[in-house]
Write an enzyme that holds these catalytic residues in place. Structure first.
Site, PDB file in Angstrom:
ATOM      1  N   LYS A  30      -1.387  -2.685  -2.517  1.00 61.24           N
ATOM      2  CA  LYS A  30      -0.330  -1.895  -2.623  1.00 61.24           C
ATOM      3  C   LYS A  30       0.813  -2.404  -2.944  1.00 61.24           C
ATOM      4  O   LYS A  30       1.318  -3.444  -2.027  1.00 61.24           O
ATOM      5  CB  LYS A  30      -0.268  -0.759  -1.607  1.00 61.24           C
ATOM      6  N   ASP A 183       1.108   4.181   0.085  1.00 64.06           N
ATOM      7  CA  ASP A 183       0.444   3.553   1.272  1.00 64.06           C
ATOM      8  C   ASP A 183      -0.796   4.312   1.471  1.00 64.06           C
ATOM      9  O   ASP A 183      -1.860   3.785   1.803  1.00 64.06           O
ATOM     10  CB  ASP A 183       1.285   3.470   2.534  1.00 64.06           C
TER      11      ASP A 183
HETATM   12  N1  ATP Z   1       9.064  -1.965  12.983  1.00 64.37           N
HETATM   13  C1  ATP Z   1       9.625  -2.435  11.812  1.00 64.37           C
HETATM   14  N2  ATP Z   1       9.031  -3.368  11.137  1.00 64.37           N
HETATM   15  C2  ATP Z   1       9.351  -3.698   9.813  1.00 64.37           C
HETATM   16  N3  ATP Z   1      10.043  -2.845   8.939  1.00 64.37           N
HETATM   17  C3  ATP Z   1      10.362  -1.729   9.700  1.00 64.37           C
HETATM   18  C4  ATP Z   1       9.968  -1.215  10.761  1.00 64.37           C
HETATM   19  N4  ATP Z   1      10.464   0.107  11.068  1.00 64.37           N
HETATM   20  C5  ATP Z   1      10.867   0.393   9.907  1.00 64.37           C
HETATM   21  N5  ATP Z   1      10.940  -0.258   8.974  1.00 64.37           N
HETATM   22  C6  ATP Z   1      11.428  -0.280   7.549  1.00 64.37           C
HETATM   23  O1  ATP Z   1      10.238  -0.017   6.629  1.00 64.37           O
HETATM   24  C7  ATP Z   1      10.722  -0.526   5.768  1.00 64.37           C
HETATM   25  C8  ATP Z   1       9.543  -0.718   4.347  1.00 64.37           C
HETATM   26  O2  ATP Z   1       9.014   0.653   4.160  1.00 64.37           O
HETATM   27  P1  ATP Z   1       9.562   1.165   2.623  1.00 64.37           P
HETATM   28  O3  ATP Z   1       8.997   2.470   2.511  1.00 64.37           O
HETATM   29  O4  ATP Z   1      11.080   1.208   2.615  1.00 64.37           O
HETATM   30  O5  ATP Z   1       9.105  -0.075   1.467  1.00 64.37           O
HETATM   31  P2  ATP Z   1       7.973   0.094   0.606  1.00 64.37           P
HETATM   32  O6  ATP Z   1       6.803   1.213   0.854  1.00 64.37           O
HETATM   33  O7  ATP Z   1       7.505  -1.448   0.292  1.00 64.37           O
HETATM   34  O8  ATP Z   1       8.546   0.684  -0.818  1.00 64.37           O
HETATM   35  P3  ATP Z   1       8.475   1.980  -1.507  1.00 64.37           P
HETATM   36  O9  ATP Z   1       8.332   3.005  -0.449  1.00 64.37           O
HETATM   37  O10 ATP Z   1       9.788   2.132  -2.152  1.00 64.37           O
HETATM   38  O11 ATP Z   1       7.511   1.995  -2.515  1.00 64.37           O
HETATM   39  C9  ATP Z   1      11.446  -1.689   5.906  1.00 64.37           C
HETATM   40  O12 ATP Z   1      12.219  -2.272   4.708  1.00 64.37           O
HETATM   41  C10 ATP Z   1      12.115  -1.456   6.875  1.00 64.37           C
HETATM   42  O13 ATP Z   1      13.536  -1.058   6.536  1.00 64.37           O
HETATM   43 MG    MG Z   2       7.229   3.044   1.174  1.00 65.67          MG
END
Ligand code: ATP
Ligand code: MG
Length: 290
Positions: A30, A183
């Site tokens: 993903k 996801d």
């Molecule tokens: N315990 C944690 N460890 C790591 N990241 C965390 C945690 N809790 C919250 N986060 C957040 O989760 C984010 C990742 O999820 P996010 O949905 O923003 O990204 P993505 O799924 O890769 O991209 P998108 O949703 O834009 O497709 C991180 O950037 C961080 O800010």
């Molecule tokens: Mg996301």
């Protein structure tokens, strides 16, 4: 030419062993929104093309959060999230479909073609890959919950030597389109395809606790991190997706940084791997735990 060192030979031997072991195996990957924003894909696409050339059967599933938010801003539609899930009204749904199924999907296909891998871009609506019903939290609007995954189209493409690139949209009742968290969509596809590994690429090193990377989690400790609030926002659907995959047959699920050079090769073709691994089994005992 640099001198040959035993370490280089060892690394090569290790990698070749893994390459042979992974041939014919399905890996669902993903790509997060930030992971594939224009200009920041880095070596990811090259890695996917290399995996494909090595005989791995990769399936890409993608979101596109930041690009959807950009378009919504231009259209003056405010973006709203509840526990990491996008609240999707009718106008938002149209924007999501345009960005995910159109621009982002076709850009990934083009990038794979540029690396010599034949790719086919589709959404979860095509071939009814992702059959969804409305999410039980009705306030989320057109957000779908996956009811069933139909793998026939994906298997046909994989058997034909193509890399499927799937936008996380679902086929809802009466032919409607629903937004599905990427996801969750990727996890359901990994389980249905009996993938050997499920990899989530994101913008952090993995699951962090007190700013430290947690490199291995079993389902119980993953659940504890969710319940204590250590895992929040966009990391919630990620950890839940990993849990659901490993609890329904995927040997291991990994949350890794898209920004790490050669992230996918390191994850598949080295013993230690990178990021956070969530697995139901005992550590290190699986033949493909790398
Ligand atoms: N315990 C944690 N460890 C790591 N990241 C965390 C945690 N809790 C919250 N986060 C957040 O989760 C984010 C990742 O999820 P996010 O949905 O923003 O990204 P993505 O799924 O890769 O991209 P998108 O949703 O834009 O497709 C991180 O950037 C961080 O800010
Ligand atoms: Mg996301």
């Amino acid at each position: 030419m640099p001198a040959r060192t035993p370490a280089t030979g060892d690394a090569l031997a290790e990698a070749l062993g893994y390459v042979a072991a992974w041939r014919g195996k399905c890996v669902v990957i993903k790509f997060g929104g930030r992971a594939m924003a224009e200009g920041s894909v880095g070596t990811l696409i090259e890695d996917v093309a290399l995996l494909h050339r090595s005989g791995v059967r990769p399936v890409l599933v993608h979101g596109g959060g930041p690009e959807i938010t950009d378009l919504l801003e231009k259209l003056d539609v405010p973006a709203k999230f509840v526990d990491g899930l996008r609240v999707t009204d009718q106008q938002t749904m149209k924007a999501v479909e345009m960005v995910l199924g159109g621009h982002v999907n076709k850009r990934l296909v083009g990038q794979l073609h540029a690396q010599g891998a034949q790719a086919v871009g589709l959404s979860g609506k095509d071939g009814n890959i992702l059959e969804v019903v409305q999410h039980p939290r009705a306030e989320l609007g057109f957000v779908g919950r996956v009811q069933k995954v139909n793998t026939k189209l994906l298997e046909t493409l994989l058997d034909g030597g193509f890399v499927p690139v799937v936008a996380s949209l679902g086929a809802g009742p009466e032919g409607r389109t629903f937004n599905v968290n990427a996801d969750t969509a990727a996890s359901a596809i990994a389980v249905a395809l009996r993938a050997e590994k499920f990899i989530l690429l994101t913008d952090v090193e993995g699951v962090l606790k007190d700013d430290e990377l947690v490199s291995q989690l079993d389902p119980k400790s993953a659940l504890a991190l969710l319940q204590s609030g250590v895992v929040s926002k966009g990391m919630i659907p990620k950890v839940e997706a990993c849990l659901s995959a490993v609890e329904t047959g995927t040997p291991s699920a990994h949350i890794i940084s898209a920004g790490r050079d050669r992230a996918l090769l390191l994850e598949l073709f080295t013993e230690t791997g990178i990021g956070t691994m969530i697995s139901a089994g005992s550590w290190g005992a699986q033949p493909f735990s790398g």
